[in-house]
Design a protein around this motif. Structure first.
Motif, mmCIF file in Angstrom:
data_model
loop_
_atom_site.group_PDB
_atom_site.id
_atom_site.type_symbol
_atom_site.label_atom_id
_atom_site.label_comp_id
_atom_site.label_asym_id
_atom_site.label_seq_id
_atom_site.Cartn_x
_atom_site.Cartn_y
_atom_site.Cartn_z
ATOM 1 N N GLY A 169 43.440 41.520 25.066
ATOM 2 C CA GLY A 169 43.578 40.261 25.776
ATOM 3 C C GLY A 169 42.786 39.113 25.190
ATOM 4 N N THR A 211 48.597 36.086 22.319
ATOM 5 C CA THR A 211 49.769 36.933 22.507
ATOM 6 C C THR A 211 50.772 36.775 21.379
ATOM 7 O OG1 THR A 211 49.472 36.813 24.913
ATOM 8 C CG2 THR A 211 51.633 37.525 24.118
ATOM 9 N N ALA A 240 43.752 46.143 27.975
ATOM 10 C CA ALA A 240 43.781 44.871 28.696
ATOM 11 C C ALA A 240 44.584 45.069 29.962
ATOM 12 C CB ALA A 240 44.412 43.774 27.836
ATOM 13 N N GLU A 241 44.448 44.134 30.865
ATOM 14 C CA GLU A 241 45.241 44.104 32.085
ATOM 15 C C GLU A 241 45.785 42.679 32.213
ATOM 16 O OE1 GLU A 241 44.846 46.628 36.201
ATOM 17 O OE2 GLU A 241 43.061 45.677 35.381
ATOM 18 N N LYS A 242 46.601 42.314 31.222
ATOM 19 C CA LYS A 242 47.124 40.952 31.068
ATOM 20 C C LYS A 242 48.645 41.041 30.995
ATOM 21 C CE LYS A 242 46.600 36.977 27.919
ATOM 22 N NZ LYS A 242 45.935 36.524 26.676
ATOM 23 N N TYR A 289 49.335 49.566 29.401
ATOM 24 C CA TYR A 289 48.106 48.793 29.581
ATOM 25 C C TYR A 289 47.099 49.598 30.386
ATOM 26 C CZ TYR A 289 49.888 47.844 34.322
ATOM 27 O OH TYR A 289 50.365 47.980 35.599
ATOM 28 N N ARG A 320 52.425 41.909 39.658
ATOM 29 C CA ARG A 320 52.018 41.086 38.528
ATOM 30 C C ARG A 320 52.715 41.449 37.223
ATOM 31 N NH1 ARG A 320 46.588 41.874 37.048
ATOM 32 N NH2 ARG A 320 46.735 39.947 35.830
#
Length: 452
Positions: free
Chosen positions: A205, A209, A232-234, A245, A277
């Protein structure tokens, strides 16, 4: 009062079911991402080469491959295997994540030929291999620091930039197009030269990107079935680049529930937040430990105590992909040194090898437990102890798995709005036939899993 509780739970279950139906419809319409076929029922196993054997080499690790095949893991994730920097090195051996040369093997572990051999052997046993990739930074004495000093972020004094307390690293500058191209070439090197099947991307993250989009495009030209895991948690990363992820938030909630700081409701909320999300094809990776958690925050037994096994089972039952870290399969209850030699003891005193072997076998056997895009619908089963008991089922193509967890340190008598698990189910792991009940007593941290 009891009728009101059941009514509220029924409404909640209907809302979750509707959410699952909407996500199923989205999956049918989604064409952005399709995972490799071998991902959907896979288990990831993280390899800490340094601490795995007294020798700490690829050749020594290879002797464990038949055992890992028998254990039932599918994807071997190797922590970084490249040469480690010496400037401002932490400890005697340094951090895996302070890389000096992206295309040079760390001679502590052996040679490039040794790594190729272990990859080939693992793949010959039916496993896939992914490599940890550190694209955010290099060591402070990396090859690029000398040859391309303009590829780095600098502080106000012109010094190489340090992030957090990572004093042994130099942050790369992703505004430099030439550096981006060379980074992609380095990733391609490992696919061409060693035949690996993908990458686990460190602090993904922190990197733009659009770099990952360009990298994925180049990598899939070499291997269309490349697997990409983001640390990551994106959500944006999983739109079209990464297959999976880190479910970091859910992991922290598991710790908090085990420590009595939060209730089961926090797990429900965390799971729903991920569903809301992330794109429907994104696969969360669930874990009770990994190299960071073990070394810096403690073993799963330190953080979760008697709940450790229950939460390990949960990571297999939820829609996603579970992770096992080196030593967990023998119940390793010690923080491993990160920058020094610290050998894993492979004596299994608690039956953990059989525990994980049964879980891996159960996941592979039940289509209801497949990962996103192929996953079984998850529906909550209403009960009258929702702050302590999480009961749900997953259904897919005639296969059904029913789960009941007591996530509390108290014995509870729980009542369900109907019979659980239903007719024709067998229990896990003993596969004995069970009769449906409307009420059951659960000991602290007890779980019951059923399938048909």
């Amino acid at each position: 009062m009891m009728k009101k509780i059941f009514l509220l739970l029924l409404i909640s279950a209907l809302l979750i079911a509707c959410g699952n139906q909407n996500r199923s419809q989205e999956k049918e319409n989604d064409v952005q991402s399709t995972h490799p076929e071998w991902v959907y029922n896979a288990v990831i196993y993280e390899v800490n080469t340094r601490q795995y054997t007294p020798e700490g080499t690829f050749n020594a690790f290879s002797a464990h491959l038949p055992r890992l095949e028998e254990l039932g893991v599918d994807i071997l994730w190797f922590m970084p295997v490249q040469s480690i920097g010496e400037e401002d090195r932490k400890g005697l051996l340094g951090s895996y994540y302070s890389i000096k040369n992206y295309t040079e093997i760390n001679n502590e572990f052996g040679t490039l030929a040794d790594f190729k051999a272990v990859v080939k052997q693992a793949q010959g046993l039916g496993m896939k291999v992914i490599l940890d990739w550190v694209a955010n930074h290099t060591s402070r004495d990396a090859l690029w620091v000398d040859t391309h000093p303009d590829w780095y972020v600098r502080d106000s004094l012109g010094n190489l930039n340090v992030m957090y307390d990572w004093t042994d690293i130099a942050q790369l500058d992703y505004s430099v197009a030439e550096m981006r191209e060379e980074m992609i070439e380095a990733m391609k090197f490992w696919i061409r030269e060693t035949g690996i099947d993908g990458f686990r991307c460190d602090v993904a993250g922190e990197i733009p990107t659009d770099f990952w989009e360009a990298a994925k495009d180049s990598l899939t030209r070499l291997n269309p079935d490349i697997f990409m895991l983001a640390e990551a948690e994106k959500p944006a990363l999983n739109e079209s680049v990464f297959d999976a992820y880190y479910a970091w938030d859910f992991h922290h909630k598991m710790n908090n529930v085990a420590q009595g700081k939060e209730t089961v409701d926090s797990l429900r909320v965390s799971l729903q937040r991920m569903n809301d999300r992330f794109p429907p094809h994104a696969i969360p990776m669930y874990f009770t430990s990994n190299h960071d958690e073990n070394s810096w925050n403690g073993t799963e037994f330190e953080r979760m105590g008697e709940a450790a096994k229950s939460f390990a089972v949960l990571t297999y039952m939820l829609p996603g992909i579970p992770l096992v870290y080196s030593g967990q399969e023998v119940g390793l209850n010690r923080r491993l040194e990160f920058f020094e030699k610290d050998i894993i003891e492979w004596e299994d005193k608690g039956g953990f090898s059989d525990f994980y072997k049964e879980l891996n076998r159960f996941k592979r056997k039940n289509k209801a437990l497949l990962a996103q895009e192929r996953d079984g619908e998850m529906t909550e089963i209403p009960n009258d102890c929702t702050e302590k008991v999480w009961s749900f089922k997953r259904v897919n193509n005639g296969n059904e798995v029913v789960c009941v967890f007591n996530f509390s340190n108290e014995t509870v008598n729980v009542q369900f709005n109907g019979n659980v698990p239903g007719e024709g189910f067998s229990s896990f792991p003993d596969t004995s036939q069970v009769l449906p009940v409307e009420e059951m007593e659960l000991k602290p941290w007890e779980y019951r899993i059923y399938s048909k």
